[in-house]
Scaffold this active site. Structure first.
Site, PDB file in Angstrom:
ATOM      1  N   PRO A  84       0.827  -1.205   0.000  1.00 23.69           N
ATOM      2  CA  PRO A  84       0.000   0.000   0.000  1.00 23.69           C
ATOM      3  C   PRO A  84       0.860   1.252   0.000  1.00 23.69           C
ATOM      4  O   PRO A  84       2.073   1.185   0.238  1.00 23.69           O
ATOM      5  CB  PRO A  84      -0.806  -0.120   1.301  1.00 23.69           C
ATOM      6  CG  PRO A  84       0.031  -1.001   2.177  1.00 23.69           C
ATOM      7  CD  PRO A  84       0.734  -1.949   1.264  1.00 23.69           C
ATOM      8  N   CYS A  85       0.257   2.391  -0.252  1.00 26.74           N
ATOM      9  CA  CYS A  85       1.014   3.633  -0.389  1.00 26.74           C
ATOM     10  C   CYS A  85       1.770   3.946   0.909  1.00 26.74           C
ATOM     11  O   CYS A  85       1.383   3.516   1.997  1.00 26.74           O
ATOM     12  CB  CYS A  85       0.100   4.790  -0.780  1.00 26.74           C
ATOM     13  SG  CYS A  85      -0.822   5.512   0.573  1.00 26.74           S
ATOM     14  N   LEU A  86       2.846   4.698   0.775  1.00 26.20           N
ATOM     15  CA  LEU A  86       3.716   4.974   1.911  1.00 26.20           C
ATOM     16  C   LEU A  86       3.015   5.734   3.028  1.00 26.20           C
ATOM     17  O   LEU A  86       3.452   5.685   4.182  1.00 26.20           O
ATOM     18  CB  LEU A  86       4.947   5.752   1.435  1.00 26.20           C
ATOM     19  CG  LEU A  86       5.929   4.978   0.554  1.00 26.20           C
ATOM     20  CD1 LEU A  86       7.038   5.914   0.071  1.00 26.20           C
ATOM     21  CD2 LEU A  86       6.521   3.788   1.295  1.00 26.20           C
ATOM     22  N   SER A 101       0.455   4.975   4.453  1.00 23.79           N
ATOM     23  CA  SER A 101      -0.102   4.015   5.410  1.00 23.79           C
ATOM     24  C   SER A 101       0.887   3.655   6.510  1.00 23.79           C
ATOM     25  O   SER A 101       0.554   2.901   7.420  1.00 23.79           O
ATOM     26  CB  SER A 101      -0.536   2.741   4.674  1.00 23.79           C
ATOM     27  OG  SER A 101       0.600   2.054   4.156  1.00 23.79           O
TER      28      SER A 101
END
Length: 285
Positions: free
Chosen positions: A183-185, A187
């Site tokens: 998931p995107c950073l 998160s």
């Protein structure tokens, strides 16, 4: 007596045919393509059915690791699907950078507010994503943002789970079928901690450093000036015994962290949201 393995494979192949039928009915589709195993399977099936009438679009922003973008390019080229990269600017939205519990809503709003006009401009009637059936049972405010903008989720529509995504990808010979979720950073930060480009970059550098040590399924959580490393529980002991810890700490400090810790519980998907469950339980006491 029926063979349970053959029955499972039969059901899986039925879902594969349903996916193909769905794209046949769409006739043209633009895929919100992150390069993760879910959206890559969607892109693969879309291309197999639609050919050049399918387009994969990846959003580039500070919350995406450069290595993930490169993976997306390579996978798209392997599949054969046309691939385009667009810039998104969620980092300029204070509702996003404040990192509220529904941060993902603002991220996906930016994504689909970018993809929908692009699809209309290019003549694509549908924007589809890689949301799977399991995602519907987790706290994913971004799903609502996508729905509000008319996006479709073929995997979720056909009740295809994450495990089935991997099985289908393996069946189709996709070499990244077991690629860890990424998931995107954003998160990596506890809700309420402001997100900045500098913080995203230091987390990204730290995770790349660990991957170069041969580690795969991991997270580096950022809490203030502290980096908290999460690894699969079964790898923790070997990591401590075989890693040059002073060198690692020094590297992380060069990235911008002051303290480096190891989460003894280990990596668990969705751990960021456990604070929401705890808060909900506490409120009922």
């Amino acid at each position: 007596m029926s063979n349970p393995i053959k029955s499972e494979l039969k059901m899986l192949l039925q879902k594969l045919e349903q996916l193909k039928t769905l794209f046949t009915e769409m006739e043209m589709a633009l895929i919100a393509y992150s390069g993760g195993v879910d959206s890559t399977l969607v892109a693969k099936i879309a291309y197999d059915v639609l050919g050049d009438r399918a387009l994969a679009v990846t959003a580039e922003s500070p919350s995406l690791l450069p290595e993930e973008l490169e993976d997306a390019r390579i996978q798209a080229a392997t599949i054969g699907i046309r691939h385009q990269v667009v810039q998104t600017h969620e980092i300029e939205n204070p509702n996003y950078t404040a990192n509220p519990v529904n941060r993902c809503y603002f991220c996906k709003s930016e994504l689909h507010d970018t993809l929908k006009p692009l699809a209309q401009q290019l003549g694509y009637p549908y924007v589809v994503d890689g949301v799977n059936a399991d995602d519907l049972h987790d706290y994913r405010p971004g799903i609502q943002a996508a729905k509000e903008r008319g996006a479709r989720s073929p995997l979720a529509e056909l009740s295809i789970t994450k495990a089935e995504v991997r099985e289908l990808s393996k069946y189709l010979g996709l070499p990244w079928w077991d690629k860890p979720a990424q998931p995107c950073l954003s998160s990596r930060f506890p809700y309420g901690e402001e997100i900045t480009i500098a913080k995203l970059q230091r987390v990204g550098r730290a995770e790349i450093y660990l991957r170069k040590l041969g580690l795969k399924n991991l997270r580096v959580r950022s809490e203030g000036e502290t980096a908290k490393i999460e690894l699969p529980p079964e790898q923790i002991k070997e990591f401590v015994l075989t890693t040059n810890l002073p060198t690692l700490v020094s590297a992380f400090q060069e990235f911008g962290f002051i303290y480096v810790t190891l989460d003894l519980e280990g990596y668990r998907s969705g751990k960021l949201n456990q604070v929401l469950t705890f808060a909900s339980t506490s409120a009922k006491v």
